[in-house]
Enzyme design. Structure first.
Site, PDB file in Angstrom:
ATOM      1  N   LYS A  22     -28.151 126.692  61.042  1.00 40.80           N
ATOM      2  CA  LYS A  22     -28.729 125.548  60.306  1.00 40.80           C
ATOM      3  C   LYS A  22     -27.629 124.648  59.753  1.00 40.80           C
ATOM      4  O   LYS A  22     -27.663 123.434  59.920  1.00 40.80           O
ATOM      5  CB  LYS A  22     -29.588 126.069  59.144  1.00 40.80           C
ATOM      6  CG  LYS A  22     -29.923 125.020  58.095  1.00 40.80           C
ATOM      7  CD  LYS A  22     -30.741 125.581  56.960  1.00 40.80           C
ATOM      8  CE  LYS A  22     -29.970 126.217  55.825  1.00 40.80           C
ATOM      9  NZ  LYS A  22     -29.373 125.291  54.835  1.00 40.80           N
ATOM     10  N   ASN A  23     -26.644 125.267  59.089  1.00 42.81           N
ATOM     11  CA  ASN A  23     -25.650 124.458  58.375  1.00 42.81           C
ATOM     12  C   ASN A  23     -24.629 123.805  59.301  1.00 42.81           C
ATOM     13  O   ASN A  23     -23.872 122.928  58.872  1.00 42.81           O
ATOM     14  CB  ASN A  23     -24.968 125.293  57.289  1.00 42.81           C
ATOM     15  CG  ASN A  23     -25.911 125.573  56.136  1.00 42.81           C
ATOM     16  OD1 ASN A  23     -26.994 124.990  56.066  1.00 42.81           O
ATOM     17  ND2 ASN A  23     -25.522 126.464  55.245  1.00 42.81           N
ATOM     18  N   ARG A  92     -30.521 118.364  50.283  1.00 46.49           N
ATOM     19  CA  ARG A  92     -29.231 117.793  49.901  1.00 46.49           C
ATOM     20  C   ARG A  92     -28.341 117.466  51.097  1.00 46.49           C
ATOM     21  O   ARG A  92     -27.549 116.533  51.056  1.00 46.49           O
ATOM     22  CB  ARG A  92     -28.486 118.775  49.012  1.00 46.49           C
ATOM     23  CG  ARG A  92     -29.117 119.002  47.686  1.00 46.49           C
ATOM     24  CD  ARG A  92     -28.221 119.880  46.875  1.00 46.49           C
ATOM     25  NE  ARG A  92     -26.883 119.317  46.854  1.00 46.49           N
ATOM     26  CZ  ARG A  92     -26.451 118.431  45.989  1.00 46.49           C
ATOM     27  NH1 ARG A  92     -27.230 118.008  45.050  1.00 46.49           N
ATOM     28  NH2 ARG A  92     -25.221 117.960  46.053  1.00 46.49           N
ATOM     29  N   CYS A 116     -30.880 120.796  41.780  1.00 52.18           N
ATOM     30  CA  CYS A 116     -31.118 121.829  42.775  1.00 52.18           C
ATOM     31  C   CYS A 116     -31.230 123.150  42.028  1.00 52.18           C
ATOM     32  O   CYS A 116     -30.515 123.368  41.047  1.00 52.18           O
ATOM     33  CB  CYS A 116     -29.936 121.846  43.733  1.00 52.18           C
ATOM     34  SG  CYS A 116     -29.942 123.211  44.859  1.00 52.18           S
ATOM     35  N   ARG A 121     -25.099 120.308  41.706  1.00 51.81           N
ATOM     36  CA  ARG A 121     -24.350 120.168  42.968  1.00 51.81           C
ATOM     37  C   ARG A 121     -23.859 118.731  43.080  1.00 51.81           C
ATOM     38  O   ARG A 121     -24.463 117.881  43.729  1.00 51.81           O
ATOM     39  CB  ARG A 121     -25.237 120.575  44.153  1.00 51.81           C
ATOM     40  CG  ARG A 121     -25.616 122.044  44.061  1.00 51.81           C
ATOM     41  CD  ARG A 121     -26.500 122.500  45.177  1.00 51.81           C
ATOM     42  NE  ARG A 121     -25.846 122.486  46.476  1.00 51.81           N
ATOM     43  CZ  ARG A 121     -26.468 122.806  47.604  1.00 51.81           C
ATOM     44  NH1 ARG A 121     -27.727 123.161  47.586  1.00 51.81           N
ATOM     45  NH2 ARG A 121     -25.824 122.764  48.756  1.00 51.81           N
ATOM     46  N   ASP A 307     -23.881 132.268  50.312  1.00 54.36           N
ATOM     47  CA  ASP A 307     -25.187 132.310  50.977  1.00 54.36           C
ATOM     48  C   ASP A 307     -25.609 133.728  51.357  1.00 54.36           C
ATOM     49  O   ASP A 307     -26.721 133.923  51.870  1.00 54.36           O
ATOM     50  CB  ASP A 307     -25.192 131.403  52.227  1.00 54.36           C
ATOM     51  CG  ASP A 307     -25.084 129.940  51.855  1.00 54.36           C
ATOM     52  OD1 ASP A 307     -25.320 129.598  50.680  1.00 54.36           O
ATOM     53  OD2 ASP A 307     -24.753 129.124  52.746  1.00 54.36           O
ATOM     54  N   ILE A 329     -18.965 130.221  43.470  1.00 53.87           N
ATOM     55  CA  ILE A 329     -19.266 128.919  44.072  1.00 53.87           C
ATOM     56  C   ILE A 329     -20.366 128.226  43.260  1.00 53.87           C
ATOM     57  O   ILE A 329     -20.228 127.060  42.888  1.00 53.87           O
ATOM     58  CB  ILE A 329     -19.723 129.072  45.548  1.00 53.87           C
ATOM     59  CG1 ILE A 329     -18.701 129.889  46.357  1.00 53.87           C
ATOM     60  CG2 ILE A 329     -19.945 127.698  46.199  1.00 53.87           C
ATOM     61  CD1 ILE A 329     -17.371 129.233  46.610  1.00 53.87           C
ATOM     62  N   ARG A 399     -37.333 126.989  55.344  1.00 47.03           N
ATOM     63  CA  ARG A 399     -36.332 125.904  55.408  1.00 47.03           C
ATOM     64  C   ARG A 399     -35.134 126.336  56.221  1.00 47.03           C
ATOM     65  O   ARG A 399     -34.465 125.502  56.838  1.00 47.03           O
ATOM     66  CB  ARG A 399     -35.825 125.568  53.995  1.00 47.03           C
ATOM     67  CG  ARG A 399     -36.794 124.785  53.168  1.00 47.03           C
ATOM     68  CD  ARG A 399     -36.134 124.382  51.893  1.00 47.03           C
ATOM     69  NE  ARG A 399     -34.937 123.575  52.169  1.00 47.03           N
ATOM     70  CZ  ARG A 399     -34.203 122.984  51.248  1.00 47.03           C
ATOM     71  NH1 ARG A 399     -34.526 123.112  49.990  1.00 47.03           N
ATOM     72  NH2 ARG A 399     -33.147 122.284  51.586  1.00 47.03           N
TER      73      ARG A 399
HETATM   74  N1  EPU Z   1     -18.717 120.551  44.617  1.00 44.55           N
HETATM   75  C1  EPU Z   1     -18.138 119.676  43.720  1.00 44.55           C
HETATM   76  N2  EPU Z   1     -18.091 118.356  44.084  1.00 44.55           N
HETATM   77  C2  EPU Z   1     -18.569 117.904  45.268  1.00 44.55           C
HETATM   78  C3  EPU Z   1     -19.133 118.793  46.167  1.00 44.55           C
HETATM   79  C4  EPU Z   1     -19.205 120.135  45.817  1.00 44.55           C
HETATM   80  O1  EPU Z   1     -17.704 120.063  42.657  1.00 44.55           O
HETATM   81  O2  EPU Z   1     -18.467 116.692  45.512  1.00 44.55           O
HETATM   82  C5  EPU Z   1     -18.801 121.969  44.259  1.00 44.55           C
HETATM   83  C6  EPU Z   1     -20.209 122.526  44.318  1.00 44.55           C
HETATM   84  O3  EPU Z   1     -20.913 122.269  43.119  1.00 44.55           O
HETATM   85  C7  EPU Z   1     -19.957 123.995  44.555  1.00 44.55           C
HETATM   86  C8  EPU Z   1     -18.734 123.980  45.458  1.00 44.55           C
HETATM   87  O4  EPU Z   1     -18.108 122.696  45.249  1.00 44.55           O
HETATM   88  O5  EPU Z   1     -19.613 124.621  43.346  1.00 44.55           O
HETATM   89  C9  EPU Z   1     -19.001 124.155  46.924  1.00 44.55           C
HETATM   90  O6  EPU Z   1     -20.061 123.278  47.340  1.00 44.55           O
HETATM   91  P1  EPU Z   1     -20.102 122.646  48.779  1.00 44.55           P
HETATM   92  O7  EPU Z   1     -19.928 121.182  48.679  1.00 44.55           O
HETATM   93  O8  EPU Z   1     -19.195 123.398  49.693  1.00 44.55           O
HETATM   94  O9  EPU Z   1     -21.621 122.925  49.195  1.00 44.55           O
HETATM   95  P2  EPU Z   1     -22.442 122.050  50.217  1.00 44.55           P
HETATM   96  O10 EPU Z   1     -21.537 121.527  51.241  1.00 44.55           O
HETATM   97  O11 EPU Z   1     -23.331 121.103  49.474  1.00 44.55           O
HETATM   98  C10 EPU Z   1     -22.938 123.958  51.926  1.00 44.55           C
HETATM   99  C11 EPU Z   1     -24.141 124.678  52.451  1.00 44.55           C
HETATM  100  C12 EPU Z   1     -24.711 125.581  51.375  1.00 44.55           C
HETATM  101  C13 EPU Z   1     -23.629 126.568  50.949  1.00 44.55           C
HETATM  102  C14 EPU Z   1     -22.372 125.798  50.483  1.00 44.55           C
HETATM  103  C15 EPU Z   1     -21.219 126.702  50.134  1.00 44.55           C
HETATM  104  C16 EPU Z   1     -25.042 123.121  54.064  1.00 44.55           C
HETATM  105  C17 EPU Z   1     -26.159 122.255  54.486  1.00 44.55           C
HETATM  106  N3  EPU Z   1     -25.159 123.710  52.875  1.00 44.55           N
HETATM  107  O12 EPU Z   1     -23.403 123.166  50.829  1.00 44.55           O
HETATM  108  O13 EPU Z   1     -25.776 126.302  51.984  1.00 44.55           O
HETATM  109  O14 EPU Z   1     -24.103 127.379  49.907  1.00 44.55           O
HETATM  110  O15 EPU Z   1     -21.957 124.901  51.515  1.00 44.55           O
HETATM  111  O16 EPU Z   1     -20.857 127.455  51.221  1.00 44.55           O
HETATM  112  O17 EPU Z   1     -24.084 123.308  54.805  1.00 44.55           O
HETATM  113  C18 EPU Z   1     -27.790 127.479  52.112  1.00 44.55           C
HETATM  114  O18 EPU Z   1     -27.721 127.391  53.349  1.00 44.55           O
HETATM  115  O19 EPU Z   1     -28.604 128.239  51.523  1.00 44.55           O
HETATM  116  C19 EPU Z   1     -26.898 126.677  51.295  1.00 44.55           C
HETATM  117  C20 EPU Z   1     -27.137 126.393  50.013  1.00 44.55           C
END
Ligand code: EPU
Length: 421
Positions: A22-23, A92, A116, A121, A307, A329, A399
């Site tokens: 998915k991701n 998101r 969220c 996030r 995850d 995280i 989802r």
């Molecule tokens: N963060 C910041 N600033 C930003 C972006 C992120 O501080 O601008 C922080 C977040 O709050 C968090 C950390 O950095 O504490 C990591 O977040 P990240 O941006 O890596 O998360 P994401 O890219 O929004 C993806 C996955 C998530 C998974 C996270 C961490 C997708 C669609 N989603 O989210 O997947 O938990 O990486 O590995 O790729 C799930 O599939 O259940 C899911 C939530």
């Protein structure tokens, strides 16, 4: 709304096949915004989040055709630049259209995703990276407005308080591939899903080096062409089935699981006494008789994935002894703790750390899913518990897990899907 009724003390047997990630799928679908040519993505899982991303792309003017696990995207001359709140607020990951729209259309209007259930996030790293590439960014009326006469390569440090950002790196990478000159992304996310996106961009003609490491170098090109690609298998779905075998004391084979994407998960399961062995094209799991407690801390890849935190916790709830899980995280990602407690689990929360005191057996109970991974953990706990459990709000599960209940039933579990009153 639907619920799952799970009969506990299940024994599983046989082989389960992992779906496409998915991701990885979500940002790769968004990458089609970078070209005018036909793009074909194979191995796409049929999930609500994928449907949402396709709706966003159609709303931008792309023609998208989905047949089985194959999605064909025709971006030719698409004119939209807006991702509206009504769509972005439901997922998101849709925010990752910002980078490609800014790079290709030189403007974008993308809704801020908002709150969220797994905690705040923010998107500051996404915006910092695109600004560094020369985009003018304004936040107005809940939307991010981005404009760029031209994007220019530069050096960008993309780490935040919680380390690297997966989708932040995706957004900046998709901006940098069409920027003029060389971009260095420092503290880039190393997750396999991000590396798969980079492979697709390279197929499109992008010049990228170092993907899969914290330092990615990009030499911008003027134009990108279409791609045909098969998405990588879903490592979190695979890990969830490994835990399903562990928690039920069953021997199963998880077809398509890639050990190189699951190092930290395999290591923890091995320490806990769930024997995991590579087997032609997948992984075979054979739990030892007695499980042992483990400590785990979630970290960016190659660390233990957030995850998989809830699913590991479900296993540790029935593992004799005391285990400690620290969430680095998403410090608030513990909504499943209270629900596992309703099934008899003994878990104490101290800030971002959960202390799990294993019990002999959980007991089936009605529980409520709060997010995607929490719902998987509750289903796993239900498989191990004595008696039947009802897992409500199962739309969370749908989802991100392709037909998880059907796949478990094929392995021998007793699970029924019913409408919630
Ligand atoms: N963060 C910041 N600033 C930003 C972006 C992120 O501080 O601008 C922080 C977040 O709050 C968090 C950390 O950095 O504490 C990591 O977040 P990240 O941006 O890596 O998360 P994401 O890219 O929004 C993806 C996955 C998530 C998974 C996270 C961490 C997708 C669609 N989603 O989210 O997947 O938990 O990486 O590995 O790729 C799930 O599939 O259940 C899911 C939530």
């Amino acid at each position: 709304m639907e619920k799952l009724i799970v009969q506990g003390q299940a024994k599983l047997k046989g082989r389960v096949t992992v779906s496409g990630s998915k991701n990885a799928t979500l940002p790769i679908l968004a990458a089609s915004l970078l070209t005018d040519d036909l793009c074909v993505l194979e191995g796409v899982p049929q999930l609500r989040d994928v449907t949402t991303m396709i709706r966003i792309l159609r709303n931008l003017g792309l023609k998208v055709h989905q047949e089985g696990d194959r999605v064909t995207l025709s971006p030719n001359g698409y004119a939209g630049v807006e991702a509206p709140y009504r769509l972005v607020s439901t997922m998101r990951a849709s925010f990752c259209v910002l980078g490609p729209l800014t790079a290709k259309k030189r403007q974008a209007r993308v809704s801020l995703p908002g709150g969220c259930v797994i905690g705040p996030r923010p998107v500051d790293l996404h915006l910092k990276g695109l600004k560094a590439l020369g985009a003018q960014i304004k936040v107005e009326g809940g939307y991010v407005l981005s404009k760029a006469k031209e994007l220019r390569g530069t050096t960008i440090y993309l780490g935040g308080a919680f380390g690297s950002s997966v989708l932040g790196t995706a957004n900046v990478l998709m901006g940098a591939v069409l920027a003029r000159g060389r971009t260095l992304i420092e503290n880039a996310a190393c997750e396999p899903e991000l590396a798969d996106l980079a492979e697709v961009l390279i197929k499109m003609g992008a010049k990228i080096q170092g993907h899969g490491t914290p330092l990615i170098a990009v030499e911008g090109v003027r134009r990108l062409h279409g791609f045909t690609h098969r998405v990588i298998p879903d490592r979190i779905e695979a890990g969830t089935y490994l835990v399903a075998a562990g928690i039920t004391g069953s021997e199963i084979e998880v077809q398509g699981a890639r050990a190189e994407h699951l190092g930290a998960v395999i290591d923890k399961l091995d320490q806990a006494g769930v024997g995991v062995h590579p087997a032609g094209g997948g992984i075979r799991v054979k739990p030892r008789r007695r499980l042992s407690p483990v400590d785990a801390t979630t970290l960016p890849f190659p660390g233990f994935p957030t995850d998989m935190q809830a699913q590991l916790m479900a296993l540790l709830c029935v593992t004799p002894g005391i285990s400690v899980i620290t969430e680095k995280i998403y410090p608030d990602r513990f909504m499943h703790v209270a629900e596992l407690g309703r099934m008899g689990a003994q878990i104490k929360l101290e800030g971002a750390t959960a202390i799990v005191c294993g019990v002999k057996r959980l007991s089936g109970a009605p529980v409520m899913a709060s997010d995607l991974r929490a719902s998987a953990a509750l289903l796993l706990a239900g498989l191990a518990a004595r008696g039947a459990s009802e897992v409500g709000r199962i739309y969370h599960l749908d989802r991100g897990y392709e037909r998880m209940d059907e796949k478990l039933v094929k392995l021998g579990a007793e699970i029924r899907r019913e409408k919630m009153e």
